[in-house]
Design a protein around this motif. Sequence first.
Motif, PDB file in Angstrom:
ATOM      1  N   ALA A 113      10.034  41.776 -52.804  1.00 27.98           N
ATOM      2  CA  ALA A 113       9.615  42.500 -53.999  1.00 27.98           C
ATOM      3  C   ALA A 113      10.331  41.907 -55.209  1.00 27.98           C
ATOM      4  N   LEU A 114       9.614  41.764 -56.313  1.00 28.01           N
ATOM      5  CA  LEU A 114      10.229  41.271 -57.536  1.00 28.01           C
ATOM      6  C   LEU A 114      11.270  42.274 -58.019  1.00 28.01           C
ATOM      7  N   GLY A 115      12.267  41.792 -58.719  1.00 27.04           N
ATOM      8  CA  GLY A 115      13.367  42.647 -59.162  1.00 27.04           C
ATOM      9  C   GLY A 115      14.536  42.489 -58.214  1.00 27.04           C
ATOM     10  N   GLU A 116      15.616  43.178 -58.511  1.00 26.30           N
ATOM     11  CA  GLU A 116      16.821  43.035 -57.699  1.00 26.30           C
ATOM     12  C   GLU A 116      16.932  44.091 -56.613  1.00 26.30           C
ATOM     13  N   VAL A 120      10.041  47.532 -52.633  1.00 27.12           N
ATOM     14  CA  VAL A 120       9.255  48.204 -53.660  1.00 27.12           C
ATOM     15  C   VAL A 120       9.859  49.594 -53.867  1.00 27.12           C
ATOM     16  N   PRO A 121      10.167  49.962 -55.109  1.00 30.95           N
ATOM     17  CA  PRO A 121      10.777  51.272 -55.359  1.00 30.95           C
ATOM     18  C   PRO A 121       9.865  52.423 -54.914  1.00 30.95           C
ATOM     19  N   ARG A 122      10.489  53.554 -54.662  1.00 28.50           N
ATOM     20  CA  ARG A 122       9.742  54.749 -54.252  1.00 28.50           C
ATOM     21  C   ARG A 122       8.702  55.118 -55.297  1.00 28.50           C
ATOM     22  N   ARG A 123       7.607  55.682 -54.820  1.00 25.52           N
ATOM     23  CA  ARG A 123       6.498  56.146 -55.645  1.00 25.52           C
ATOM     24  C   ARG A 123       5.825  55.018 -56.430  1.00 25.52           C
ATOM     25  N   ARG A 124       6.015  53.792 -55.978  1.00 24.42           N
ATOM     26  CA  ARG A 124       5.324  52.646 -56.555  1.00 24.42           C
ATOM     27  C   ARG A 124       4.559  51.941 -55.439  1.00 24.42           C
ATOM     28  N   LYS A 125       3.515  51.226 -55.816  1.00 26.34           N
ATOM     29  CA  LYS A 125       2.715  50.475 -54.845  1.00 26.34           C
ATOM     30  C   LYS A 125       2.842  48.989 -55.136  1.00 26.34           C
ATOM     31  N   ILE A 127       1.801  44.946 -55.208  1.00 27.63           N
ATOM     32  CA  ILE A 127       0.662  44.091 -55.529  1.00 27.63           C
ATOM     33  C   ILE A 127       1.042  42.690 -55.075  1.00 27.63           C
ATOM     34  N   GLY A 128       0.235  42.098 -54.222  1.00 29.99           N
ATOM     35  CA  GLY A 128       0.546  40.771 -53.705  1.00 29.99           C
ATOM     36  C   GLY A 128       0.276  39.683 -54.729  1.00 29.99           C
ATOM     37  N   LEU A 129       1.238  38.773 -54.879  1.00 33.23           N
ATOM     38  CA  LEU A 129       1.090  37.628 -55.779  1.00 33.23           C
ATOM     39  C   LEU A 129       1.377  36.351 -55.001  1.00 33.23           C
ATOM     40  N   LYS A 130       0.526  35.361 -55.191  1.00 37.79           N
ATOM     41  CA  LYS A 130       0.764  34.039 -54.618  1.00 37.79           C
ATOM     42  C   LYS A 130       1.286  33.168 -55.746  1.00 37.79           C
ATOM     43  N   LEU A 131       2.445  32.533 -55.522  1.00 42.77           N
ATOM     44  CA  LEU A 131       3.071  31.710 -56.547  1.00 42.77           C
ATOM     45  C   LEU A 131       2.640  30.253 -56.413  1.00 42.77           C
ATOM     46  N   ARG A 132       2.690  29.535 -57.518  1.00 44.05           N
ATOM     47  CA  ARG A 132       2.367  28.098 -57.547  1.00 44.05           C
ATOM     48  C   ARG A 132       3.531  27.293 -56.963  1.00 44.05           C
ATOM     49  N   ASP A 133       3.286  26.032 -56.717  1.00 40.84           N
ATOM     50  CA  ASP A 133       4.300  25.059 -56.321  1.00 40.84           C
ATOM     51  C   ASP A 133       5.066  25.487 -55.077  1.00 40.84           C
ATOM     52  N   GLY A 134       4.374  26.008 -54.094  1.00 43.39           N
ATOM     53  CA  GLY A 134       5.023  26.364 -52.836  1.00 43.39           C
ATOM     54  C   GLY A 134       5.987  27.526 -52.935  1.00 43.39           C
ATOM     55  N   GLY A 135       5.808  28.380 -53.936  1.00 40.08           N
ATOM     56  CA  GLY A 135       6.707  29.511 -54.133  1.00 40.08           C
ATOM     57  C   GLY A 135       6.479  30.641 -53.155  1.00 40.08           C
ATOM     58  N   GLY A 136       5.388  30.587 -52.411  1.00 45.75           N
ATOM     59  CA  GLY A 136       5.127  31.613 -51.408  1.00 45.75           C
ATOM     60  C   GLY A 136       4.528  32.878 -51.992  1.00 45.75           C
ATOM     61  N   LEU A 137       4.804  33.979 -51.327  1.00 50.57           N
ATOM     62  CA  LEU A 137       4.262  35.280 -51.709  1.00 50.57           C
ATOM     63  C   LEU A 137       5.382  36.186 -52.193  1.00 50.57           C
ATOM     64  N   VAL A 138       5.085  37.027 -53.168  1.00 52.36           N
ATOM     65  CA  VAL A 138       5.998  38.055 -53.644  1.00 52.36           C
ATOM     66  C   VAL A 138       5.173  39.308 -53.920  1.00 52.36           C
ATOM     67  N   GLN A 139       5.877  40.404 -54.121  1.00 52.65           N
ATOM     68  CA  GLN A 139       5.210  41.661 -54.465  1.00 52.65           C
ATOM     69  C   GLN A 139       5.625  42.105 -55.855  1.00 52.65           C
ATOM     70  N   ALA A 140       4.646  42.298 -56.718  1.00 54.61           N
ATOM     71  CA  ALA A 140       4.877  43.026 -57.956  1.00 54.61           C
ATOM     72  C   ALA A 140       4.650  44.490 -57.594  1.00 54.61           C
ATOM     73  N   TRP A 141       5.034  45.413 -58.452  1.00 55.44           N
ATOM     74  CA  TRP A 141       4.889  46.827 -58.129  1.00 55.44           C
ATOM     75  C   TRP A 141       4.795  47.649 -59.406  1.00 55.44           C
ATOM     76  N   ALA A 142       4.170  48.818 -59.287  1.00 53.17           N
ATOM     77  CA  ALA A 142       4.060  49.748 -60.409  1.00 53.17           C
ATOM     78  C   ALA A 142       3.536  51.078 -59.882  1.00 53.17           C
ATOM     79  N   ARG A 143       3.751  52.130 -60.660  1.00 52.46           N
ATOM     80  CA  ARG A 143       3.149  53.423 -60.318  1.00 52.46           C
ATOM     81  C   ARG A 143       1.632  53.330 -60.451  1.00 52.46           C
ATOM     82  N   ASP A 144       1.182  52.840 -61.606  1.00 54.92           N
ATOM     83  CA  ASP A 144      -0.247  52.651 -61.856  1.00 54.92           C
ATOM     84  C   ASP A 144      -0.600  51.226 -61.444  1.00 54.92           C
ATOM     85  N   HIS A 145      -0.561  50.983 -60.141  1.00 51.65           N
ATOM     86  CA  HIS A 145      -0.732  49.627 -59.626  1.00 51.65           C
ATOM     87  C   HIS A 145      -2.119  49.079 -59.881  1.00 51.65           C
TER      88      HIS A 145
END
Length: 171
Positions: A113-116, A120-125, A127-145
């Motif tokens: 999950a993005l951030g430190e 993914v924080p509670r009550r947030r959903k 969002i899958g992101l694919k990064l460029r240059d072999g960065g792999g997958l990460v999750q963005a998150w938000a309440r209003d996902h």
Amino acid sequence: MNEAQTAPTVLFAEPGARWRTVAYGPLLCLAVLLLELVLRGQVHWFGLGFCAALLAGFVYLQVVAGRRHVSVELTGSTLREGTETLPLSRIDQVLPEPDEESWDDEDWQSARALGELSGVPRRRKGIGLKLRDGGGLVQAWARDHRRLRAELTAALERLPGPESEAEEDVR
């Protein structure tokens, strides 16, 4: 130049915590104090004042932490999740929402999950992101996902793609 001209346009924002929550505890203590005054019973001035200050102090710390670690801001060039800022130029694509009927998780649901924070924080959903240059997958998150997903997808479509940058270099 003034600050309004240099500040990027915010496309999506969630503050993480609201300052008004600091007032809830003291307002409750004030209601109890008024009730004690109306009923002409013993008024607990010190106790209610102490509780109001204690509640406000603890909630203040929670609001500061929430605004620092659980806030989200999307501009035309960056996505900030907590204290981590990701340039939109590093994002290759926004992955589709998971199928609610499926028994299997998508690969991005177990990604970092993005951030430190550790996930993914509670009550947030997520969002899958694919990064460029072999960065792999990460999750963005938000309440209003869903809104973040839509705004992020639209912002990525407005960015010049790597193939258009390569065409400009050839010219």
